[in-house]
Design an enzyme around this catalytic site. Structure first.
Site, PDB file in Angstrom:
ATOM      1  N   ASN A 272     -30.410 -43.756 -51.923  1.00 57.43           N
ATOM      2  CA  ASN A 272     -30.749 -43.329 -50.562  1.00 57.43           C
ATOM      3  C   ASN A 272     -30.377 -41.866 -50.392  1.00 57.43           C
ATOM      4  O   ASN A 272     -29.320 -41.525 -49.881  1.00 57.43           O
ATOM      5  CB  ASN A 272     -30.007 -44.195 -49.541  1.00 57.43           C
ATOM      6  CG  ASN A 272     -30.352 -43.814 -48.109  1.00 57.43           C
ATOM      7  OD1 ASN A 272     -31.411 -43.253 -47.856  1.00 57.43           O
ATOM      8  ND2 ASN A 272     -29.466 -44.114 -47.181  1.00 57.43           N
TER       9      ASN A 272
ATOM     10  N   SER B  47     -39.831 -43.557 -47.213  1.00 61.37           N
ATOM     11  CA  SER B  47     -39.875 -43.238 -45.782  1.00 61.37           C
ATOM     12  C   SER B  47     -41.244 -43.592 -45.234  1.00 61.37           C
ATOM     13  O   SER B  47     -42.239 -43.661 -45.985  1.00 61.37           O
ATOM     14  CB  SER B  47     -39.605 -41.742 -45.559  1.00 61.37           C
ATOM     15  OG  SER B  47     -39.906 -41.348 -44.228  1.00 61.37           O
TER      16      SER B  47
ATOM     17  N   TYR C 163     -40.711 -32.822 -47.174  1.00 59.29           N
ATOM     18  CA  TYR C 163     -40.081 -34.135 -46.989  1.00 59.29           C
ATOM     19  C   TYR C 163     -41.067 -35.248 -47.322  1.00 59.29           C
ATOM     20  O   TYR C 163     -40.734 -36.194 -48.051  1.00 59.29           O
ATOM     21  CB  TYR C 163     -39.588 -34.276 -45.551  1.00 59.29           C
ATOM     22  CG  TYR C 163     -38.883 -35.583 -45.276  1.00 59.29           C
ATOM     23  CD1 TYR C 163     -37.537 -35.743 -45.603  1.00 59.29           C
ATOM     24  CD2 TYR C 163     -39.556 -36.657 -44.696  1.00 59.29           C
ATOM     25  CE1 TYR C 163     -36.890 -36.943 -45.370  1.00 59.29           C
ATOM     26  CE2 TYR C 163     -38.917 -37.859 -44.456  1.00 59.29           C
ATOM     27  CZ  TYR C 163     -37.588 -37.989 -44.790  1.00 59.29           C
ATOM     28  OH  TYR C 163     -36.947 -39.191 -44.560  1.00 59.29           O
TER      29      TYR C 163
ATOM     30  N   LYS D 253     -40.703 -38.028 -50.396  1.00 58.37           N
ATOM     31  CA  LYS D 253     -40.633 -39.466 -50.146  1.00 58.37           C
ATOM     32  C   LYS D 253     -41.846 -40.194 -50.716  1.00 58.37           C
ATOM     33  O   LYS D 253     -41.742 -41.353 -51.132  1.00 58.37           O
ATOM     34  CB  LYS D 253     -40.493 -39.723 -48.643  1.00 58.37           C
ATOM     35  CG  LYS D 253     -39.143 -39.297 -48.078  1.00 58.37           C
ATOM     36  CD  LYS D 253     -37.992 -40.020 -48.771  1.00 58.37           C
ATOM     37  CE  LYS D 253     -36.640 -39.708 -48.166  1.00 58.37           C
ATOM     38  NZ  LYS D 253     -35.545 -40.469 -48.801  1.00 58.37           N
TER      39      LYS D 253
ATOM     40  N   VAL E 298     -34.688 -43.303 -37.836  1.00 60.88           N
ATOM     41  CA  VAL E 298     -33.412 -44.011 -37.714  1.00 60.88           C
ATOM     42  C   VAL E 298     -32.453 -43.102 -36.947  1.00 60.88           C
ATOM     43  O   VAL E 298     -32.423 -41.891 -37.163  1.00 60.88           O
ATOM     44  CB  VAL E 298     -32.829 -44.379 -39.092  1.00 60.88           C
ATOM     45  CG1 VAL E 298     -31.518 -45.141 -38.933  1.00 60.88           C
ATOM     46  CG2 VAL E 298     -33.836 -45.221 -39.875  1.00 60.88           C
TER      47      VAL E 298
ATOM     48  N   THR F 138     -29.863 -41.478 -36.836  1.00 68.15           N
ATOM     49  CA  THR F 138     -28.821 -40.771 -37.583  1.00 68.15           C
ATOM     50  C   THR F 138     -28.764 -39.315 -37.125  1.00 68.15           C
ATOM     51  O   THR F 138     -29.572 -38.870 -36.301  1.00 68.15           O
ATOM     52  CB  THR F 138     -29.120 -40.807 -39.090  1.00 68.15           C
ATOM     53  OG1 THR F 138     -30.377 -40.138 -39.315  1.00 68.15           O
ATOM     54  CG2 THR F 138     -29.213 -42.239 -39.597  1.00 68.15           C
TER      55      THR F 138
END
Length: 207
Positions: free
Chosen positions: A25, A76, A89, A93, A122, A124
């Site tokens: 992860n 993702s 990104y 992914k 998520v 985070t």
């Protein structure tokens, strides 16, 4: 780094004697388009997100072969659709997704199983930082459900535990994303681009 991962694996084997589950992860992101993001930041995103997963898998494979273990590689929802402002990104992914699918075939005869998890948003620090940007919040409102859902860390971790316990091939977070997986090409089609371009003409300069 490769030496750091080798050392971590050696320490785990020394303490526990085996490795049965590996969760790879790795996730960082930088906000902005290719034109506005420093090259080093774009490359760093791919280095951590994709190369980090490959390094983890490679260094743990001998131990996982002995235990016939289970890998859970974290991709993702970005791998399911094309979204402007997240080029590096999304590429990283998507790379994890394709790496996992090919790797699964390579190790199936060894009794090793490989799962991929596709989280959307998520709650985070990574997402909270994005929420400080008006352009991100506007984009989130315009995304179709369930791509716009923000999942709690607790719900996300429970989905990880479920995937590991059942040695699942695919896990979507939220689970409603499973409906998008089989039709992901729609979200990379000329129609999707046409719909997005109407918004990106103003959203991208604002971002």
């Amino acid at each position: 780094s490769i030496p750091a991962m080798q050392q971590a694996v050696a320490q785990i084997l020394e303490k526990f004697g085996r490795i049965d589950v590996v969760v790879a992860n790795a996730g960082i992101a930088s906000s902005g388009t290719v034109a506005t993001t420093p090259t080093a930041a774009l490359l760093k995103t791919v280095e951590v997100n994709l190369n980090g997963v490959i390094n983890t898998v490679s260094q743990t494979l001998p131990a996982m072969t002995q235990s016939q273990g289970y890998y859970l590689l974290v991709s993702s929802a970005a791998a399911l659709k094309s979204t402007p402002g997240s080029s590096a990104y999304s590429a990283s992914k998507s790379g994890v997704d394709h790496f996992a699918n090919a790797f699964r075939l390579e190790v199936a005869h060894k009794g090793i199983e490989v799962g991929v998890v596709y989280p959307a948003w998520v709650d985070t620090d990574l997402v909270k930082d994005q929420q400080n940007l008006d352009s991100f919040n506007e984009m989130l409102k315009q995304l179709p459900w369930p791509l716009s859902v923000i999942t709690s860390v607790d719900d996300c971790s429970q989905a990880f535990v479920e995937a590991i316990g059942l040695r699942k091939r695919k896990q979507y977070i939220p689970k409603a994303l499973a409906s998008i997986g089989p039709i992901r090409q729609v979200f990379m089609s000329p129609l999707w681009e046409h719909l997005l371009q109407k918004r990106t003409r103003t959203a991208i300069p604002k971002a």
